[in-house]
Design a protein around this motif. Sequence first.
Motif, PDB file in Angstrom:
ATOM      1  N   ASN A  66      37.655  32.939  41.490  1.00  0.00           N
ATOM      2  CA  ASN A  66      38.957  33.263  41.444  1.00  0.00           C
ATOM      3  C   ASN A  66      39.401  34.644  42.157  1.00  0.00           C
ATOM      4  O   ASN A  66      40.781  35.276  41.518  1.00  0.00           O
ATOM      5  N   PHE A  67      38.730  35.620  42.495  1.00  0.00           N
ATOM      6  CA  PHE A  67      38.745  36.389  42.999  1.00  0.00           C
ATOM      7  C   PHE A  67      40.044  36.692  44.085  1.00  0.00           C
ATOM      8  O   PHE A  67      40.677  37.840  43.598  1.00  0.00           O
ATOM      9  N   GLY A  68      40.252  36.394  45.027  1.00  0.00           N
ATOM     10  CA  GLY A  68      40.627  36.574  46.329  1.00  0.00           C
ATOM     11  C   GLY A  68      42.589  36.051  45.417  1.00  0.00           C
ATOM     12  O   GLY A  68      42.880  36.705  45.330  1.00  0.00           O
ATOM     13  N   GLU A  69      42.448  34.652  44.839  1.00  0.00           N
ATOM     14  CA  GLU A  69      44.252  34.715  43.693  1.00  0.00           C
ATOM     15  C   GLU A  69      44.240  36.056  42.962  1.00  0.00           C
ATOM     16  O   GLU A  69      45.001  35.862  43.243  1.00  0.00           O
ATOM     17  N   LYS A  70      43.651  36.295  42.124  1.00  0.00           N
ATOM     18  CA  LYS A  70      43.838  37.449  40.988  1.00  0.00           C
ATOM     19  C   LYS A  70      44.479  38.618  41.826  1.00  0.00           C
ATOM     20  O   LYS A  70      44.958  39.224  41.717  1.00  0.00           O
ATOM     21  N   LEU A  71      43.618  39.261  43.652  1.00  0.00           N
ATOM     22  CA  LEU A  71      43.899  40.306  44.147  1.00  0.00           C
ATOM     23  C   LEU A  71      44.471  40.258  44.843  1.00  0.00           C
ATOM     24  O   LEU A  71      46.163  40.959  44.950  1.00  0.00           O
ATOM     25  N   TYR A  72      45.453  38.103  45.315  1.00  0.00           N
ATOM     26  CA  TYR A  72      46.669  38.184  45.873  1.00  0.00           C
ATOM     27  C   TYR A  72      47.503  38.977  45.069  1.00  0.00           C
ATOM     28  O   TYR A  72      48.502  39.364  45.477  1.00  0.00           O
ATOM     29  N   HIS A  73      47.363  38.407  43.572  1.00  0.00           N
ATOM     30  CA  HIS A  73      48.278  39.091  42.968  1.00  0.00           C
ATOM     31  C   HIS A  73      48.610  40.026  42.128  1.00  0.00           C
ATOM     32  O   HIS A  73      49.636  40.302  42.054  1.00  0.00           O
ATOM     33  N   ALA A  74      47.180  40.537  42.256  1.00  0.00           N
ATOM     34  CA  ALA A  74      47.855  41.917  41.603  1.00  0.00           C
ATOM     35  C   ALA A  74      48.441  42.924  42.809  1.00  0.00           C
ATOM     36  O   ALA A  74      49.181  44.041  42.367  1.00  0.00           O
ATOM     37  N   ILE A  75      48.385  42.765  44.594  1.00  0.00           N
ATOM     38  CA  ILE A  75      49.137  43.343  45.403  1.00  0.00           C
ATOM     39  C   ILE A  75      50.185  42.864  45.038  1.00  0.00           C
ATOM     40  O   ILE A  75      51.745  43.335  45.734  1.00  0.00           O
ATOM     41  N   LEU A  76      50.897  41.532  45.068  1.00  0.00           N
ATOM     42  CA  LEU A  76      52.107  41.350  45.383  1.00  0.00           C
ATOM     43  C   LEU A  76      52.675  41.899  43.946  1.00  0.00           C
ATOM     44  O   LEU A  76      53.746  41.905  43.867  1.00  0.00           O
TER      45      LEU A  76
END
Length: 105
Positions: A22-32
């Motif tokens: 799920n790292f990609g999803e976590k990074l996506y939200h961290a950027i947003l």
Amino acid sequence: MGFNTAVMVLNDRLHEIRDDPNFGEKLYHAILLAGRPLHDRPYVPQVSVLPSQHADTAQVVVISANSLRVLGYGDWQDDDANLLRKIADDMGFRLVRKTRRGAAA
């Protein structure tokens, strides 16, 4: 031109990135959500994320002690010397060229 986001990866935690599906999803939200108060954004211990900036914005960042911070901003057309002068001026300093050795005083 869009927006860009500065992300620093903590190499000591690369194995966590590799093992987390799920790292990609976590990074996506961290950027947003970068730039919001800590309680309003996800904690992603493998990275440090700065708020996104328009692609026309030049960012000078400091990476130190597992942290990432902005030193200053400029325009994408600024050459390096002008960008440093602008940041120095914004911080209340004046950046001047050294005199050459052997030059008449």
